[in-house]
Scaffold this active site. Sequence first.
Site, PDB file in Angstrom:
ATOM      1  N   SER A 230       0.825  -1.216   0.000  1.00  0.00           N
ATOM      2  CA  SER A 230       0.000   0.000   0.000  1.00  0.00           C
ATOM      3  C   SER A 230       0.852   1.256   0.000  1.00  0.00           C
ATOM      4  O   SER A 230       2.001   1.266   0.448  1.00  0.00           O
ATOM      5  CB  SER A 230      -0.917   0.018   1.226  1.00  0.00           C
ATOM      6  OG  SER A 230      -1.693  -1.158   1.289  1.00  0.00           O
TER       7      SER A 230
HETATM    8  N1  SAH Z   1      -0.456  -5.124   3.904  1.00  0.00           N
HETATM    9  C1  SAH Z   1       0.360  -5.438   2.742  1.00  0.00           C
HETATM   10  C2  SAH Z   1      -0.326  -5.074   1.455  1.00  0.00           C
HETATM   11  C3  SAH Z   1      -1.217  -6.132   1.084  1.00  0.00           C
HETATM   12  S1  SAH Z   1      -1.947  -6.221  -0.500  1.00  0.00           S
HETATM   13  C4  SAH Z   1       1.715  -4.776   2.795  1.00  0.00           C
HETATM   14  O1  SAH Z   1       1.990  -4.018   3.739  1.00  0.00           O
HETATM   15  O2  SAH Z   1       2.520  -5.055   1.916  1.00  0.00           O
HETATM   16  C5  SAH Z   1      -3.233  -7.318  -0.016  1.00  0.00           C
HETATM   17  C6  SAH Z   1      -2.788  -8.696   0.383  1.00  0.00           C
HETATM   18  O3  SAH Z   1      -3.929  -9.385   0.834  1.00  0.00           O
HETATM   19  C7  SAH Z   1      -2.215  -9.517  -0.769  1.00  0.00           C
HETATM   20  O4  SAH Z   1      -0.949  -9.986  -0.433  1.00  0.00           O
HETATM   21  C8  SAH Z   1      -3.227 -10.645  -0.928  1.00  0.00           C
HETATM   22  O5  SAH Z   1      -2.657 -11.861  -1.331  1.00  0.00           O
HETATM   23  C9  SAH Z   1      -3.796 -10.725   0.481  1.00  0.00           C
HETATM   24  N2  SAH Z   1      -5.119 -11.372   0.572  1.00  0.00           N
HETATM   25  C10 SAH Z   1      -6.154 -11.319  -0.298  1.00  0.00           C
HETATM   26  N3  SAH Z   1      -7.199 -12.018   0.167  1.00  0.00           N
HETATM   27  C11 SAH Z   1      -6.829 -12.537   1.372  1.00  0.00           C
HETATM   28  C12 SAH Z   1      -7.479 -13.355   2.352  1.00  0.00           C
HETATM   29  N4  SAH Z   1      -8.728 -13.783   2.192  1.00  0.00           N
HETATM   30  N5  SAH Z   1      -6.776 -13.685   3.459  1.00  0.00           N
HETATM   31  C13 SAH Z   1      -5.504 -13.257   3.653  1.00  0.00           C
HETATM   32  N6  SAH Z   1      -4.837 -12.484   2.759  1.00  0.00           N
HETATM   33  C14 SAH Z   1      -5.494 -12.117   1.636  1.00  0.00           C
END
Ligand code: SAH
Length: 250
Positions: A98
């Site tokens: 993000s």
């Molecule tokens: N917080 C992260 C950014 C994440 S982007 C950072 O600081 O880098 C969103 C993430 O959510 C992705 O890696 C994706 O694979 C994950 N995601 C999507 N659906 C999910 C679910 N149901 N449970 C856990 N993770 C999930």
Amino acid sequence: MRRLAQFQTLLALVLASAAAVASTSAPAQDRFAERAAMIETIKGHARSAPSAVEGQGIDPAVLKTMGKVPRHLFVPEEQRSAAYRDRPLPIGYGQTISQPFIVALMTDLINVGPGDSVLEIGTGSGYQAAVLSPLAAKVYSIEIIPELGERAAARLAELRLNNVEVKVDDGYYGWPTHAPFDGIVVTAAASHIPPPLVDQLAKGGRMVVPVGGPFATQFLMLVEKRMDGSITTLQLLPVSFVPLRGGGAR
Ligand code: SAH
């Protein structure tokens, strides 16, 4: 001759790992000026988004922490030069880390305190978890893509952020064995506020979650569980997150 070549390969490996250790053991000093500039950008951004932060700006403790976490170590090699720009960046597998302002805002909104237990859904690169780590007592983070979860866990361990625990699972259902949580941060957009996460929020706890479809406008929502157990929700600002996947999100 072959022995010599083998020895040289071994030496190269030893030197490479020594360099890797050196680059992660002094992260705070590394690219300090860029982080300071990033903080100024976040402050400016917060001032121009008064509805989101109720005109109060971002908690200085959050900004101080973000001034220390080496964001460049959480992005792929080819993205490192852009690591401190105020925008999201690709981290592989179609996912993104993000934008710094959004990380600051979400961290600020859950009012995390030193004794708190925090749950993150969507570990991704591990950056948001690294920002939460010094502010909370314990951080639990769930990632659905095994490669991302494993990589993030290794990175967080290298940085000795030992109060963060990562697991590979569908975060829609939360982490019941460690509930309740004082704060929950969902970093992927859900079509609705996941009821299991509301259940796992402590009384007096706060959750931030982007809600909306991948092609529709998403809004960052603040969910609060009052001391009497009642729930309030507040729609904050339009955002753009990758979708929450998995069984429960459909
Ligand atoms: N917080 C992260 C950014 C994440 S982007 C950072 O600081 O880098 C969103 C993430 O959510 C992705 O890696 C994706 O694979 C994950 N995601 C999507 N659906 C999910 C679910 N149901 N449970 C856990 N993770 C999930």
